[in-house]
Design a protein around this motif. Structure first.
Motif, PDB file in Angstrom:
ATOM      1  N   ALA A   1     -52.546 -31.158 -17.133  1.00 57.41           N
ATOM      2  CA  ALA A   1     -51.818 -32.163 -16.360  1.00 57.41           C
ATOM      3  C   ALA A   1     -50.426 -31.669 -16.000  1.00 57.41           C
ATOM      4  CB  ALA A   1     -51.730 -33.467 -17.147  1.00 57.41           C
ATOM      5  N   VAL A   2     -49.776 -30.976 -16.956  1.00 52.47           N
ATOM      6  CA  VAL A   2     -48.444 -30.427 -16.669  1.00 52.47           C
ATOM      7  C   VAL A   2     -48.537 -29.362 -15.593  1.00 52.47           C
ATOM      8  CG1 VAL A   2     -46.472 -29.244 -17.689  1.00 52.47           C
ATOM      9  CG2 VAL A   2     -47.703 -30.971 -19.009  1.00 52.47           C
ATOM     10  N   THR A   3     -49.552 -28.518 -15.653  1.00 55.67           N
ATOM     11  CA  THR A   3     -49.732 -27.481 -14.631  1.00 55.67           C
ATOM     12  C   THR A   3     -49.937 -28.101 -13.253  1.00 55.67           C
ATOM     13  OG1 THR A   3     -50.736 -26.058 -16.312  1.00 55.67           O
ATOM     14  CG2 THR A   3     -51.103 -25.472 -14.000  1.00 55.67           C
ATOM     15  N   GLN A   4     -50.755 -29.136 -13.177  1.00 57.41           N
ATOM     16  CA  GLN A   4     -50.991 -29.786 -11.888  1.00 57.41           C
ATOM     17  C   GLN A   4     -49.724 -30.420 -11.344  1.00 57.41           C
ATOM     18  OE1 GLN A   4     -54.183 -32.529 -12.539  1.00 57.41           O
ATOM     19  NE2 GLN A   4     -55.712 -30.933 -12.916  1.00 57.41           N
TER      20      GLN A   4
ATOM     21  N   ALA B   1     -47.849 -29.441  -7.863  1.00 58.34           N
ATOM     22  CA  ALA B   1     -47.557 -30.447  -6.842  1.00 58.34           C
ATOM     23  C   ALA B   1     -46.069 -30.472  -6.506  1.00 58.34           C
ATOM     24  CB  ALA B   1     -48.005 -31.821  -7.343  1.00 58.34           C
ATOM     25  N   SER B   2     -45.218 -30.314  -7.518  1.00 54.74           N
ATOM     26  CA  SER B   2     -43.778 -30.285  -7.255  1.00 54.74           C
ATOM     27  C   SER B   2     -43.399 -29.086  -6.392  1.00 54.74           C
ATOM     28  CB  SER B   2     -43.006 -30.233  -8.587  1.00 54.74           C
ATOM     29  OG  SER B   2     -43.304 -31.367  -9.374  1.00 54.74           O
ATOM     30  N   GLU B   3     -43.990 -27.934  -6.681  1.00 52.20           N
ATOM     31  CA  GLU B   3     -43.704 -26.750  -5.869  1.00 52.20           C
ATOM     32  C   GLU B   3     -44.149 -26.946  -4.425  1.00 52.20           C
ATOM     33  OE1 GLU B   3     -42.033 -24.086  -6.584  1.00 52.20           O
ATOM     34  OE2 GLU B   3     -41.636 -24.687  -8.651  1.00 52.20           O
ATOM     35  N   ARG B   4     -45.303 -27.554  -4.238  1.00 44.82           N
ATOM     36  CA  ARG B   4     -45.773 -27.792  -2.866  1.00 44.82           C
ATOM     37  C   ARG B   4     -44.848 -28.754  -2.129  1.00 44.82           C
ATOM     38  NH1 ARG B   4     -50.885 -27.813  -5.460  1.00 44.82           N
ATOM     39  NH2 ARG B   4     -50.865 -30.097  -5.518  1.00 44.82           N
TER      40      ARG B   4
ATOM     41  N   ARG C   1     -41.667 -29.228  -2.701  1.00 43.47           N
ATOM     42  CA  ARG C   1     -40.422 -28.534  -2.376  1.00 43.47           C
ATOM     43  C   ARG C   1     -40.592 -27.636  -1.165  1.00 43.47           C
ATOM     44  NH1 ARG C   1     -39.177 -28.633  -8.077  1.00 43.47           N
ATOM     45  NH2 ARG C   1     -40.503 -26.827  -8.462  1.00 43.47           N
ATOM     46  N   GLY C   2     -41.756 -26.988  -1.081  1.00 49.92           N
ATOM     47  CA  GLY C   2     -42.009 -26.140   0.085  1.00 49.92           C
ATOM     48  C   GLY C   2     -42.071 -26.941   1.376  1.00 49.92           C
ATOM     49  N   VAL C   3     -42.737 -28.113   1.321  1.00 50.06           N
ATOM     50  CA  VAL C   3     -42.805 -28.962   2.513  1.00 50.06           C
ATOM     51  C   VAL C   3     -41.422 -29.445   2.906  1.00 50.06           C
ATOM     52  CG1 VAL C   3     -43.678 -31.156   3.382  1.00 50.06           C
ATOM     53  CG2 VAL C   3     -45.179 -29.663   2.078  1.00 50.06           C
ATOM     54  N   ALA C   4     -40.602 -29.827   1.898  1.00 53.86           N
ATOM     55  CA  ALA C   4     -39.247 -30.285   2.199  1.00 53.86           C
ATOM     56  C   ALA C   4     -38.418 -29.172   2.824  1.00 53.86           C
ATOM     57  CB  ALA C   4     -38.580 -30.795   0.916  1.00 53.86           C
ATOM     58  N   SER C   5     -38.562 -27.939   2.336  1.00 50.95           N
ATOM     59  CA  SER C   5     -37.829 -26.803   2.919  1.00 50.95           C
ATOM     60  C   SER C   5     -38.260 -26.540   4.359  1.00 50.95           C
ATOM     61  CB  SER C   5     -38.052 -25.558   2.054  1.00 50.95           C
ATOM     62  OG  SER C   5     -37.423 -24.434   2.607  1.00 50.95           O
ATOM     63  N   ASP C   6     -39.553 -26.631   4.620  1.00 51.19           N
ATOM     64  CA  ASP C   6     -40.038 -26.424   5.993  1.00 51.19           C
ATOM     65  C   ASP C   6     -39.497 -27.501   6.926  1.00 51.19           C
ATOM     66  OD1 ASP C   6     -41.415 -24.241   5.083  1.00 51.19           O
ATOM     67  OD2 ASP C   6     -43.322 -25.317   4.847  1.00 51.19           O
ATOM     68  N   LEU C   7     -39.462 -28.737   6.462  1.00 50.77           N
ATOM     69  CA  LEU C   7     -38.930 -29.822   7.295  1.00 50.77           C
ATOM     70  C   LEU C   7     -37.449 -29.604   7.590  1.00 50.77           C
ATOM     71  CD1 LEU C   7     -40.638 -32.948   5.689  1.00 50.77           C
ATOM     72  CD2 LEU C   7     -41.124 -31.941   7.926  1.00 50.77           C
ATOM     73  N   ALA C   8     -36.719 -29.108   6.589  1.00 45.15           N
ATOM     74  CA  ALA C   8     -35.297 -28.829   6.827  1.00 45.15           C
ATOM     75  C   ALA C   8     -35.118 -27.735   7.862  1.00 45.15           C
ATOM     76  CB  ALA C   8     -34.630 -28.438   5.499  1.00 45.15           C
ATOM     77  N   GLU C   9     -35.937 -26.678   7.807  1.00 45.11           N
ATOM     78  CA  GLU C   9     -35.850 -25.612   8.808  1.00 45.11           C
ATOM     79  C   GLU C   9     -36.180 -26.134  10.200  1.00 45.11           C
ATOM     80  OE1 GLU C   9     -34.855 -22.522   8.486  1.00 45.11           O
ATOM     81  OE2 GLU C   9     -34.442 -22.721   6.336  1.00 45.11           O
ATOM     82  N   LEU C  10     -37.187 -26.970  10.306  1.00 47.58           N
ATOM     83  CA  LEU C  10     -37.525 -27.523  11.622  1.00 47.58           C
ATOM     84  C   LEU C  10     -36.383 -28.376  12.162  1.00 47.58           C
ATOM     85  CD1 LEU C  10     -41.264 -28.543  11.074  1.00 47.58           C
ATOM     86  CD2 LEU C  10     -40.400 -26.739  12.551  1.00 47.58           C
TER      87      LEU C  10
END
Length: 260
Positions: free
Chosen positions: A226-229, A233-236, A238-247
């Protein structure tokens, strides 16, 4: 079997009442038709009287025939006497098959044992045993592999300790009515039993603590799924948030140029 026998006699009584009722109605309608038809002549109302009399007599005859046919059949044999202990065992087994039935029955047994030991010197060790057994039941599902036998050992030990607690309470009840010349031996035996019970409960508590330690150490070796999942999910996210900031960085200058 009891239901079949009761159903047979219930149907017999019902047919007998129905046959008598239709016989009375047939006799009443037949008598009315026999008196009214010669008195007023044959007419349309007389046809109704005659039809009612004929139908009632026919139904009465059929009911008597059905009654005789049913009475000619042998009644089902009487049911065998029910053993209360067997009935109780079947009821307990049915309850324990339910999702939470076993836990509920265990709690009922603990409550009954606690009531039987109230006021005796076995009450306090028995209460400790109850708390430890509840904790052991919560750990049983995680005791696998080399620790699997600990669950069986704990169940056997718990049963023996509960029997010992009942023995302590029984000796105490005997002490209340024992004569003075025989109290010395009983008191010594009682002290020995209490010491055995207290030591056994302490050993059971140590077993529960060891089982808890095994479960804790078994879960420390690797990260919980559960901790791994959650970490993935947190890493994903963060990646989506970074992509939105770049856009947004590219979209804001383009929107400014279009406004000018």
């Amino acid at each position: 079997m009891a239901d079949q026998r009761a159903r047979y006699f219930r149907r017999l009584r019902k047919l007998r009442r129905s046959a008598r009722r239709w016989s009375v109605l047939g006799g009443g309608f037949g008598g009315a038709a026999a008196i009214l038809i010669p008195y007023a002549g044959v007419g349309l109302p007389d046809a109704a009287w005659a039809a009612a009399a004929g139908g009632s007599i026919a139904l009465a005859a059929w009911r008597w025939i059905d009654l005789r046919a049913l009475a000619a059949q042998p009644a089902p044999p009487p049911p065998e006497p029910v053993d209360p202990e067997q009935a109780r065992a079947r009821l307990v087994a049915a309850v324990e098959r339910l999702p939470a039935g076993r836990a509920a029955m265990d709690e009922v047994r603990r409550q009954r044992s606690r009531m039987a030991l109230r006021g005796s010197s076995a009450a306090e060790p028995a209460a400790r045993l109850d708390r430890a057994s509840v904790a052991m039941a919560g750990l049983a599902g995680d005791l696998t592999g080399v620790a699997d036998s600990a669950v069986l050992d704990a169940a056997v030990a718990e049963r023996s300790l509960r029997e010992l607690a009942q023995r302590v309470a029984g000796v105490e009840r005997a002490l209340r009515v024992a004569p003075a010349d025989s109290r010395g031996g009983l008191e010594e035996a009682h002290r020995s039993l209490v010491d055995q019970l207290s030591g056994g409960v302490t050993a059971y508590e140590r077993l529960v603590a060891a089982a808890a330690g095994f479960v804790a150490e078994d879960g420390r070796g690797a990260e919980h799924p559960a901790v791994t999942q959650l970490s993935d999910a947190s890493e994903r996210l963060r990646g989506v948030a970074s992509d939105l900031a770049e856009l947004r960085k590219f979209a804001d200058p383009m929107r400014t140029q279009q406004q000018h």
